[in-house]
Write a protein that holds these residues in place. Structure first.
Motif, PDB file in Angstrom:
ATOM      1  N   GLY A 242      58.733  34.324   6.734  1.00  0.00           N
ATOM      2  CA  GLY A 242      57.534  33.692   7.277  1.00  0.00           C
ATOM      3  C   GLY A 242      57.865  32.503   8.135  1.00  0.00           C
ATOM      4  N   ASP A 243      56.847  31.689   8.424  1.00  0.00           N
ATOM      5  CA  ASP A 243      57.020  30.519   9.273  1.00  0.00           C
ATOM      6  C   ASP A 243      57.908  29.454   8.651  1.00  0.00           C
ATOM      7  N   ASP A 244      57.933  29.406   7.311  1.00  0.00           N
ATOM      8  CA  ASP A 244      58.651  28.322   6.639  1.00  0.00           C
ATOM      9  C   ASP A 244      59.321  28.878   5.399  1.00  0.00           C
ATOM     10  N   TYR A 245      60.208  28.065   4.803  1.00  0.00           N
ATOM     11  CA  TYR A 245      60.826  28.421   3.534  1.00  0.00           C
ATOM     12  C   TYR A 245      59.875  28.089   2.384  1.00  0.00           C
ATOM     13  N   PRO A 246      60.105  28.665   1.201  1.00  0.00           N
ATOM     14  CA  PRO A 246      59.259  28.324   0.054  1.00  0.00           C
ATOM     15  C   PRO A 246      59.252  26.819  -0.188  1.00  0.00           C
ATOM     16  N   PRO A 247      58.162  26.277  -0.725  1.00  0.00           N
ATOM     17  CA  PRO A 247      58.096  24.836  -0.966  1.00  0.00           C
ATOM     18  C   PRO A 247      59.157  24.379  -1.955  1.00  0.00           C
ATOM     19  N   LEU A 248      59.555  23.115  -1.835  1.00  0.00           N
ATOM     20  CA  LEU A 248      60.524  22.552  -2.768  1.00  0.00           C
ATOM     21  C   LEU A 248      59.925  22.459  -4.169  1.00  0.00           C
ATOM     22  N   LEU A 249      60.807  22.334  -5.153  1.00  0.00           N
ATOM     23  CA  LEU A 249      60.383  22.343  -6.557  1.00  0.00           C
ATOM     24  C   LEU A 249      59.977  20.943  -7.005  1.00  0.00           C
ATOM     25  N   ASP A 250      58.993  20.358  -6.317  1.00  0.00           N
ATOM     26  CA  ASP A 250      58.601  18.970  -6.602  1.00  0.00           C
ATOM     27  C   ASP A 250      58.008  18.807  -8.001  1.00  0.00           C
ATOM     28  N   LYS A 251      57.223  19.777  -8.453  1.00  0.00           N
ATOM     29  CA  LYS A 251      56.635  19.668  -9.789  1.00  0.00           C
ATOM     30  C   LYS A 251      57.717  19.695 -10.858  1.00  0.00           C
ATOM     31  N   LEU A 252      58.684  20.590 -10.689  1.00  0.00           N
ATOM     32  CA  LEU A 252      59.794  20.657 -11.649  1.00  0.00           C
ATOM     33  C   LEU A 252      60.653  19.395 -11.563  1.00  0.00           C
ATOM     34  N   PHE A 253      60.764  18.821 -10.377  1.00  0.00           N
ATOM     35  CA  PHE A 253      61.518  17.573 -10.215  1.00  0.00           C
ATOM     36  C   PHE A 253      60.875  16.451 -11.031  1.00  0.00           C
ATOM     37  N   THR A 254      59.562  16.411 -11.066  1.00  0.00           N
ATOM     38  CA  THR A 254      58.859  15.414 -11.881  1.00  0.00           C
ATOM     39  C   THR A 254      59.200  15.591 -13.356  1.00  0.00           C
ATOM     40  N   THR A 255      59.196  16.854 -13.806  1.00  0.00           N
ATOM     41  CA  THR A 255      59.581  17.147 -15.192  1.00  0.00           C
ATOM     42  C   THR A 255      61.015  16.708 -15.464  1.00  0.00           C
ATOM     43  N   ALA A 256      61.914  17.055 -14.526  1.00  0.00           N
ATOM     44  CA  ALA A 256      63.326  16.736 -14.716  1.00  0.00           C
ATOM     45  C   ALA A 256      63.592  15.232 -14.665  1.00  0.00           C
ATOM     46  N   SER A 257      62.689  14.483 -14.065  1.00  0.00           N
ATOM     47  CA  SER A 257      62.877  13.037 -13.944  1.00  0.00           C
ATOM     48  C   SER A 257      62.306  12.266 -15.124  1.00  0.00           C
ATOM     49  N   THR A 258      61.411  12.911 -15.895  1.00  0.00           N
ATOM     50  CA  THR A 258      60.710  12.193 -16.962  1.00  0.00           C
ATOM     51  C   THR A 258      60.991  12.728 -18.363  1.00  0.00           C
ATOM     52  N   ASP A 259      61.274  14.016 -18.493  1.00  0.00           N
ATOM     53  CA  ASP A 259      61.501  14.595 -19.815  1.00  0.00           C
ATOM     54  C   ASP A 259      62.914  14.289 -20.319  1.00  0.00           C
ATOM     55  N   ASP A 260      63.042  14.175 -21.647  1.00  0.00           N
ATOM     56  CA  ASP A 260      64.362  13.972 -22.236  1.00  0.00           C
ATOM     57  C   ASP A 260      65.148  15.273 -22.327  1.00  0.00           C
ATOM     58  N   GLY A 261      64.444  16.353 -22.690  1.00  0.00           N
ATOM     59  CA  GLY A 261      65.118  17.626 -22.836  1.00  0.00           C
ATOM     60  C   GLY A 261      66.226  17.569 -23.860  1.00  0.00           C
ATOM     61  N   GLU A 262      67.248  18.378 -23.647  1.00  0.00           N
ATOM     62  CA  GLU A 262      68.425  18.402 -24.511  1.00  0.00           C
ATOM     63  C   GLU A 262      69.460  17.454 -23.920  1.00  0.00           C
ATOM     64  N   VAL A 263      69.928  16.507 -24.714  1.00  0.00           N
ATOM     65  CA  VAL A 263      70.809  15.454 -24.203  1.00  0.00           C
ATOM     66  C   VAL A 263      72.254  15.725 -24.608  1.00  0.00           C
ATOM     67  N   SER A 264      73.170  15.536 -23.654  1.00  0.00           N
ATOM     68  CA  SER A 264      74.598  15.721 -23.937  1.00  0.00           C
ATOM     69  C   SER A 264      75.399  14.781 -23.045  1.00  0.00           C
ATOM     70  N   LEU A 265      76.718  14.733 -23.295  1.00  0.00           N
ATOM     71  CA  LEU A 265      77.608  13.896 -22.496  1.00  0.00           C
ATOM     72  C   LEU A 265      78.596  14.796 -21.759  1.00  0.00           C
TER      73      LEU A 265
END
Length: 378
Positions: A242-265
């Motif tokens: 199409g005219d453009d590429y699929p939109p960036l994953l901004d909603k998932l980026f918000t999740t990845a920036s705020t959620d703790d998820g599984e923590v490791s080193l």
């Protein structure tokens, strides 16, 4: 307006090729500025349109630099926006740096008798170089964007070049039979349509989507192809429908920036994966489709995010003076674990097997890379 462009083209030739190359004369004789009268320069939180004819010196210096010039952002072409206008979005077309254009054509091992398909017309500059070497009748160029093919055709005509110009999907049916297919757009794997359009013994050159891998392959009697991943590197925009590429994953980026998820080193510091070509290419083959973002925290810590359309995400942080990373991950897969496995292999072996890999393509386009005991099927 008379523009004395030839000294600039001669200087470009010294950067993009060398006097012994068959591409030296095409570069010195092709007015690149005609193909990029306007382009986008990054800055101000987006892309600003630059009008070449409004500043001849800037136009010539920029057009004859060995640099990629972005000509389309999202669905908007620079030709259609006034000079100084700011647009936002992702680049969707460009005039590729001439040195890379020449490199891709050289990988094609092209001789004057060959019929060439130049995939991803873009500005039309690569088609112009090919016409100079092969003659207009031996060159076909194709792009998915009707405006790009129309503009390129007009500009080619203006400089006296008349290849066949088609509008169509690069992974769809191709307009004829060819001895060489050189693609300036990346593909996930070799399309079966390319193999059908390739003459017996013909050669194709492309890059693999999401990687820095240049793949070359020669057609085999069974209708497939064999070749290798070259040792040098390149990356192009991927095919789009199409005219453009699929939109960036901004909603998932918000999740990845705020959620703790599984923590490791992680035992390794944060890495800008897109600048580590071997690691990036290996990761993209292992887990295609990851979107990478990088940043700096308020205290100077280096940050990186990995996002995937399947909902997987990872966030890593290396504090100033540290050599490890605190990692948070979520979703169905542990993306950072995949990255760390690749980095361990990189350290243990001193290299990754992606560059120099043997390539085998079946007639239906299944593309397999092998080197040593490593194997990846696209």
């Amino acid at each position: 307006m008379h523009v004395d462009w030839k000294p600039y083209a001669a200087t470009l030739a010294t950067e993009a090729t060398h006097p012994g190359s068959q591409w030296w004369a095409p570069v010195t004789a092709t007015p690149r500025h005609i193909f990029v009268p306007r382009w986008y320069a990054p800055g101000g939180g987006g892309w600003t349109t630059v009008d070449g004819p409004a500043d001849e010196e800037t136009w010539l210096k920029t057009a004859y630099s060995d640099t990629t010039l972005v000509t389309r952002v999202g669905s908007t072409h620079a030709d259609h926006t006034p000079g100084g206008h700011l647009v936002t979005g992702n680049p969707t077309s460009s005039s590729t740096l001439p040195g890379l254009v020449v490199s891709m054509l050289e990988h094609g091992r092209i001789t004057p008798s060959h019929r060439l398909l130049d995939l991803a017309t873009g500005s039309g500059y690569s088609a112009a170089l090919a016409c100079h070497l092969l003659g207009d009748k031996q060159v076909t160029t194709m792009d998915i964007d009707p405006y790009l093919t129309e503009a390129a055709s007009d500009r080619l005509d203006f400089i006296g070049r008349h290849p066949d110009v088609f509008t169509g999907d690069a992974i769809g049916e191709l307009p004829g039979d060819f001895d060489r297919i050189v693609s300036m757009v990346s593909v996930p794997r070799i399309p079966a349509t390319w193999l059908r359009a390739l003459a017996p013994g013909g050669r194709l050159v492309t890059t693999i989507a999401g990687t820095g891998l240049i793949l070359t392959a020669d057609k085999t009697p069974d209708g497939g192809a064999t070749g290798r991943v070259e040792w040098d590197r390149a990356a192009f925009m991927t095919t789009r429908t199409g005219d453009d590429y699929p939109p960036l994953l901004d909603k998932l980026f918000t999740t990845a920036s705020t959620d703790d998820g599984e923590v490791s080193l992680s035992p390794f510091p944060v890495l800008d994966v897109m600048q580590a070509w071997e690691v990036w290419s290996m990761l993209s083959l292992t887990a295609p489709g990851i979107e990478h973002r990088n940043g700096t925290d308020d205290d100077g810590a280096r940050m990186t995010w990995m996002l995937h359309p399947d909902g997987s995400w990872a966030r890593a942080r290396t504090a100033p003076g540290e050599h490890t990373a605190t990692v948070h991950q979520g979703g169905p897969r542990r993306l950072y674990d995949i990255l760390d496995t690749i980095r361990r292999r990189w350290l243990e072996h001193g290299e990754l097997p992606v560059y120099g890999a043997k390539v085998t393509v079946t007639p239906d386009g299944e593309t397999t890379l092998t080197r040593g005991g490593w194997k990846a099927t696209l």
